[in-house]
Design a protein around this motif. Structure first.
Motif: not given
Lengths: 159, 159
Positions: B65, B84-85, B88
């Motif tokens: 993360i 990106e995780k 999100d």
DNA sequence: CGGAGTCGGTTGCTTTATACAACTTTCTTG
DNA sequence: CAAGAAAGTTGTATAAAGCAACCGACTCCG
């Protein structure tokens, strides 16, 4: 957690987490959304310690997120239902669910949100991908697929 | 929490909470979204114990993360950035923020989300109320209003 | 060259929350 | 009249969070 609140913070994110950020709380709310409303049913479904469940339910009632009301007298048996304030937590649960779908369970999707009637799934803004409508809590249904934890070997339902 | 995970659950909500549901974790992520990226800055802003902050950051890096990367050598100083995780998770934070705005702080709004450039606020589906666009993380800015905790008397900045 | 300061941690001890299991009360059913 | 269910309650144990002090590497200042 030692204190459930975040005294150095004056932030709406922190203030929400002070109410629903404790362990088990959001899962209890999720279960109530799914129609699991009774103490023993919640306890069985979650596997949470009974004293913890009791403490969480009491807190959620104090906060006005759940209401406790008898579904029968003699003996008094209570169930817990979401208030409007509680139902407004739906977007939080949907956001958690969608992130979990993407990153959590290796492509398995044990639960799918659909637009009631129409049957379309919900996108990340809670719109129906089929008809394009903004879907509200009451217009959505959660469908449990048969998906199970991969390492658990699927057994025929027996005895 | 005794275990951070929910072994009886096979649910994307639970799987997300296993990763970000511990105390402080979502506030750390919120701070990184706001541009607070260094250990000491996070510690000062949150008031969290340093060992806890260290444990959370390490876990978030393991989970993909956050990434830890040096912003200078000699001495090595690291900062934490969202992958990106991690980015999100923005919808989760927005949902928490909006619920907190409605129910948490008695009408005060210490932070407002706006559509960059356009300046319109975001609705509960992260659309710009001014231009109607679906706003993504990178198109949004968080504006801190001057709002403070009501019981704290505002003082002139001194010494 | 020596001392203070900064950053990013680590360590040790205390306090608090969570877990687990056993027990209780009230009423129902066989 | 015994067994069972529902909804808690209580007592003890263990793990997590909090707090403060310390540390190493380096920089900056005088």
């Amino acid at each position: 957690m030692l204190n459930r609140d975040y005294p150095s913070q004056y932030c709406p994110v922190a203030s929400t987490l002070e109410v629903v950020g404790e362990r088990w709380t959001l899962l209890i709310i999720r279960d109530v959304f799914l129609g699991i409303r009774r103490f023993d049913d919640l306890q069985r479904d979650l596997g949470v310690a009974r004293n913890i469940l009791q403490a969480r339910l009491e807190r959620l009632v104090e906060e006005g997120i759940l209401v406790k009301r008898p579904y029968q007298e003699r003996p008094v048996r209570n169930e817990y239902r979401l208030t409007e304030k509680g139902a407004d937590l739906w977007p939080v649960l949907v956001a958690l669910l969608q992130w979990g779908d993407r990153y959590g369970l290796e492509g398995e999707r044990p639960m799918i949100l659909q637009h009631r009637g129409c049957g379309g799934e919900l996108d990340d803004r809670r719109r129906c991908v089929a008809c394009g409508a903004d879907v509200t809590v009451t217009e959505a249904i959660a469908v449990r697929t048969g998906a199970r934890r991969p390492q658990t070997v699927a057994e025929p339902v027996s005895a």
